[in-house]
Motif scaffolding. Sequence first.
Motif, PDB file in Angstrom:
ATOM      1  N   ILE A 137       9.804  11.055  -2.197  1.00  0.00           N
ATOM      2  CA  ILE A 137       8.420  10.773  -2.591  1.00  0.00           C
ATOM      3  C   ILE A 137       7.474  11.770  -1.939  1.00  0.00           C
ATOM      4  N   PHE A 138       7.681  12.025  -0.654  1.00  0.00           N
ATOM      5  CA  PHE A 138       6.835  12.986   0.050  1.00  0.00           C
ATOM      6  C   PHE A 138       6.998  14.381  -0.547  1.00  0.00           C
ATOM      7  N   ARG A 139       8.203  14.769  -0.916  1.00  0.00           N
ATOM      8  CA  ARG A 139       8.426  16.102  -1.482  1.00  0.00           C
ATOM      9  C   ARG A 139       7.727  16.254  -2.829  1.00  0.00           C
ATOM     10  N   VAL A 140       7.718  15.219  -3.625  1.00  0.00           N
ATOM     11  CA  VAL A 140       6.999  15.280  -4.900  1.00  0.00           C
ATOM     12  C   VAL A 140       5.513  15.501  -4.656  1.00  0.00           C
ATOM     13  N   SER A 141       4.969  14.865  -3.612  1.00  0.00           N
ATOM     14  CA  SER A 141       3.565  15.096  -3.277  1.00  0.00           C
ATOM     15  C   SER A 141       3.330  16.543  -2.871  1.00  0.00           C
ATOM     16  N   VAL A 142       4.247  17.113  -2.103  1.00  0.00           N
ATOM     17  CA  VAL A 142       4.117  18.522  -1.708  1.00  0.00           C
ATOM     18  C   VAL A 142       4.181  19.430  -2.927  1.00  0.00           C
ATOM     19  N   GLU A 143       5.089  19.151  -3.844  1.00  0.00           N
ATOM     20  CA  GLU A 143       5.244  19.982  -5.030  1.00  0.00           C
ATOM     21  C   GLU A 143       4.117  19.761  -6.033  1.00  0.00           C
ATOM     22  N   ALA A 184       0.837  -1.206   0.000  1.00  0.00           N
ATOM     23  CA  ALA A 184       0.000   0.000   0.000  1.00  0.00           C
ATOM     24  C   ALA A 184       0.868   1.250   0.000  1.00  0.00           C
ATOM     25  N   MET A 185       1.965   1.224   0.740  1.00  0.00           N
ATOM     26  CA  MET A 185       2.882   2.359   0.732  1.00  0.00           C
ATOM     27  C   MET A 185       3.505   2.550  -0.649  1.00  0.00           C
ATOM     28  N   ILE A 186       3.911   1.462  -1.284  1.00  0.00           N
ATOM     29  CA  ILE A 186       4.499   1.564  -2.623  1.00  0.00           C
ATOM     30  C   ILE A 186       3.457   2.056  -3.625  1.00  0.00           C
ATOM     31  N   ALA A 187       2.220   1.546  -3.521  1.00  0.00           N
ATOM     32  CA  ALA A 187       1.160   2.001  -4.421  1.00  0.00           C
ATOM     33  C   ALA A 187       0.888   3.487  -4.230  1.00  0.00           C
ATOM     34  N   ALA A 188       0.910   3.962  -2.991  1.00  0.00           N
ATOM     35  CA  ALA A 188       0.737   5.396  -2.749  1.00  0.00           C
ATOM     36  C   ALA A 188       1.877   6.190  -3.362  1.00  0.00           C
ATOM     37  N   GLY A 189       3.104   5.644  -3.316  1.00  0.00           N
ATOM     38  CA  GLY A 189       4.229   6.321  -3.956  1.00  0.00           C
ATOM     39  C   GLY A 189       4.051   6.452  -5.456  1.00  0.00           C
ATOM     40  N   PHE A 190       3.570   5.395  -6.096  1.00  0.00           N
ATOM     41  CA  PHE A 190       3.319   5.470  -7.538  1.00  0.00           C
ATOM     42  C   PHE A 190       2.153   6.408  -7.847  1.00  0.00           C
ATOM     43  N   TYR A 191       1.151   6.440  -6.983  1.00  0.00           N
ATOM     44  CA  TYR A 191       0.034   7.359  -7.199  1.00  0.00           C
ATOM     45  C   TYR A 191       0.499   8.805  -7.042  1.00  0.00           C
ATOM     46  N   ILE A 192       1.403   9.057  -6.094  1.00  0.00           N
ATOM     47  CA  ILE A 192       1.988  10.395  -5.960  1.00  0.00           C
ATOM     48  C   ILE A 192       2.749  10.762  -7.228  1.00  0.00           C
ATOM     49  N   ALA A 193       3.501   9.806  -7.768  1.00  0.00           N
ATOM     50  CA  ALA A 193       4.222  10.066  -9.014  1.00  0.00           C
ATOM     51  C   ALA A 193       3.256  10.387 -10.152  1.00  0.00           C
ATOM     52  N   ARG A 194       2.147   9.689 -10.199  1.00  0.00           N
ATOM     53  CA  ARG A 194       1.166   9.910 -11.275  1.00  0.00           C
ATOM     54  C   ARG A 194       0.548  11.299 -11.182  1.00  0.00           C
ATOM     55  N   ARG A 195       0.399  11.829  -9.968  1.00  0.00           N
ATOM     56  CA  ARG A 195      -0.231  13.124  -9.778  1.00  0.00           C
ATOM     57  C   ARG A 195       0.748  14.293  -9.888  1.00  0.00           C
ATOM     58  N   SER A 196       2.006  14.029 -10.097  1.00  0.00           N
ATOM     59  CA  SER A 196       2.963  15.123 -10.215  1.00  0.00           C
ATOM     60  C   SER A 196       2.727  15.887 -11.512  1.00  0.00           C
ATOM     61  N   PRO A 197       2.772  17.226 -11.485  1.00  0.00           N
ATOM     62  CA  PRO A 197       2.515  17.996 -12.703  1.00  0.00           C
ATOM     63  C   PRO A 197       3.683  18.042 -13.664  1.00  0.00           C
ATOM     64  N   THR A 198       4.861  17.591 -13.259  1.00  0.00           N
ATOM     65  CA  THR A 198       6.040  17.647 -14.113  1.00  0.00           C
ATOM     66  C   THR A 198       6.595  16.252 -14.322  1.00  0.00           C
ATOM     67  N   LEU A 199       7.236  16.049 -15.450  1.00  0.00           N
ATOM     68  CA  LEU A 199       7.873  14.771 -15.729  1.00  0.00           C
ATOM     69  C   LEU A 199       9.003  14.510 -14.745  1.00  0.00           C
ATOM     70  N   HIS A 200       9.715  15.548 -14.356  1.00  0.00           N
ATOM     71  CA  HIS A 200      10.809  15.377 -13.404  1.00  0.00           C
ATOM     72  C   HIS A 200      10.287  14.841 -12.073  1.00  0.00           C
ATOM     73  N   GLY A 201       9.196  15.396 -11.574  1.00  0.00           N
ATOM     74  CA  GLY A 201       8.623  14.901 -10.339  1.00  0.00           C
ATOM     75  C   GLY A 201       8.124  13.478 -10.465  1.00  0.00           C
ATOM     76  N   GLN A 202       7.530  13.143 -11.593  1.00  0.00           N
ATOM     77  CA  GLN A 202       7.072  11.777 -11.821  1.00  0.00           C
ATOM     78  C   GLN A 202       8.239  10.798 -11.785  1.00  0.00           C
ATOM     79  N   LEU A 203       9.349  11.169 -12.402  1.00  0.00           N
ATOM     80  CA  LEU A 203      10.499  10.276 -12.452  1.00  0.00           C
ATOM     81  C   LEU A 203      11.122  10.098 -11.076  1.00  0.00           C
ATOM     82  N   VAL A 204      11.221  11.167 -10.297  1.00  0.00           N
ATOM     83  CA  VAL A 204      11.821  11.067  -8.964  1.00  0.00           C
ATOM     84  C   VAL A 204      10.977  10.174  -8.062  1.00  0.00           C
ATOM     85  N   ALA A 205       9.669  10.436  -7.999  1.00  0.00           N
ATOM     86  CA  ALA A 205       8.803   9.638  -7.125  1.00  0.00           C
ATOM     87  C   ALA A 205       8.718   8.189  -7.598  1.00  0.00           C
ATOM     88  N   ALA A 206       8.577   7.984  -8.892  1.00  0.00           N
ATOM     89  CA  ALA A 206       8.489   6.612  -9.405  1.00  0.00           C
ATOM     90  C   ALA A 206       9.806   5.868  -9.222  1.00  0.00           C
TER      91      ALA A 206
END
Length: 567
Positions: free
Chosen positions: A430-436, A360-382
């Motif tokens: 991962i948490f920072r990508v969610s904040v951003e 569930a934690m890993i799935a939340a990390g991927f969901y955070i990556a999916r919601r990032s507005p930038t490709l850079h944020g998606q790549l970091v979180a994923a």
Amino acid sequence: MDEPNVVSGVADDAKKDKRPFGAFRRTRDERSVTSGGSSASQARPGKRSRRGATATSHSELGEKLIAGVPARIMRPRLVFISCLIAICALGLLMVYSASSVEALKEEGSSWHYVFRQAIFMVIGFSAFAVIGTRKIIPWQAFRTRFVTSVWWAVVALLVIVLAVGAGGETWGASRWIPLGFFNLQPAELAKPAVIVYAANILAAYYDDGTLDTSSFLFYLLLCVGVPAVLIFAEPDLGTTIIIVATVFAMAYICGISYRLIAGAFVLMVLAGIILAVASPYRFARLLVFLDPWSDPYGDGFQATVAIMAFASGGPFGRGIGNATMKYYYLPEAHNDYILAIIGEELGFVGMAIFVAVFLAMIAAGFYIARRSPTLHGQLVAAGCSFVLLIQFIINSFGILGLLPMTGKPLPFVSYGGSSVLTSLILAGFIFRVSVESNVQTSADRRRASFHVMAAGNVEEDSGVGDPMPRGRGGLRVYEGGAPSLPDRPRGPRPRGARNVRASERMPRPGGYQRVDLGGGASERLRSRDARPRVDYGGIAGNPRPRRSGESGRGDGRGRTGRSRYDR
């Protein structure tokens, strides 16, 4: 060595380049321009990744908020933090349970290892807070030379560990730098450094268009190849596989072709087989994986004892602290094989709950990556989520006998300062990508400047020759600062006093300006697909308006008050 300009710059890509990446080849217009012999440097426009950015969706009306943050952003963040805290708490408990016997005999206190683990977790959560807070390190800093400097520092540590590294006499590999109070493992620190640096390179090529193909391949191979070779020379094949597989997954998110994926997978399997056969101890681990009971008191001792620990746990386990395999039956019970103690003490049900929480934690990390507005944020979180997932699979499957054991610790649970610190750093990114991801778009800034005021018996002049209609009541939409209304005297208005026109009022600086909403209601409506273009300010440091959200305070009008976008 020069580094890729991931913040600004223009790509010098006059030559025709047939990219091996099928999803992001040039458009037909760009090919026609370059085929015409133009030598001018042109920056390619941003390309689309397999994970589409969804930052505009929080501009829709009626969105639910949690603590002032859009629910689509806050929900995965809360799930991620809750699961992380639960796993770390379980890790401390199981480290104490698995190490108490050994610590009491060798160190004189059963609390020795769990006390040190708690110190490492405090340091790790401090790093988590530093990375995850906007006020300490701006997000733009992770796309500058700062990341390159950290990468070079990690490479220097990997070179040092080959020269003066410890652990070869005990564990057969020199992977640690003795620092007195604990042994530093640079290979663990290489994981976040390579992920962030590779995300910068991939975003510069696929999203910003500031790198040509040859420079992109050179920097990507340098970023991954140098640390991978140094880590493999320790030797540490498990960490090498984790880093290479993670960067490969990040490239897949950007749009790498499926034929290249299949070819790389075949090459990795062949390389693994060759390395396993060429090395005696790797070949022995491969034989143990195929049949651990062929040598139960030799090379297969740990594997067979781990299987017996799982079997003795039953459906509900022996209870916390009641494991028998930790009494010098299972070596490294509090480290690499701590999952076997969890299975023995918590049983199948407890193991299933633990695995469900981790996934569930890993799935939340991927969901955070999916919601990032930038490709850079998606790549970091994923990328960070992939590292945690791959390491969890390697450790758990190795203990269960589904993969050859490589000696990788269980993230957040196994004892070890470098492992816990690195895992919490990855969680911090991962948490920072969610904040951003909670960015303020141009539509939000425009909406924040509107004010709805009730209009009474006032016939107002908009200043452009079209007085607003006279009427009692109604709403008017204004944009700007304080209204230019004069101070009305208190008390009832004398009979016969006429309504004051707006043009006759005393002007004040920063007055409201009426917003023309158009003619009829049908003209002001637009279809659901006809969304305006969103300006993302420059969170990624891009020189032109791109898919980069604005993460700073304020709305561009000099306001400094906190809003939901500051959380």
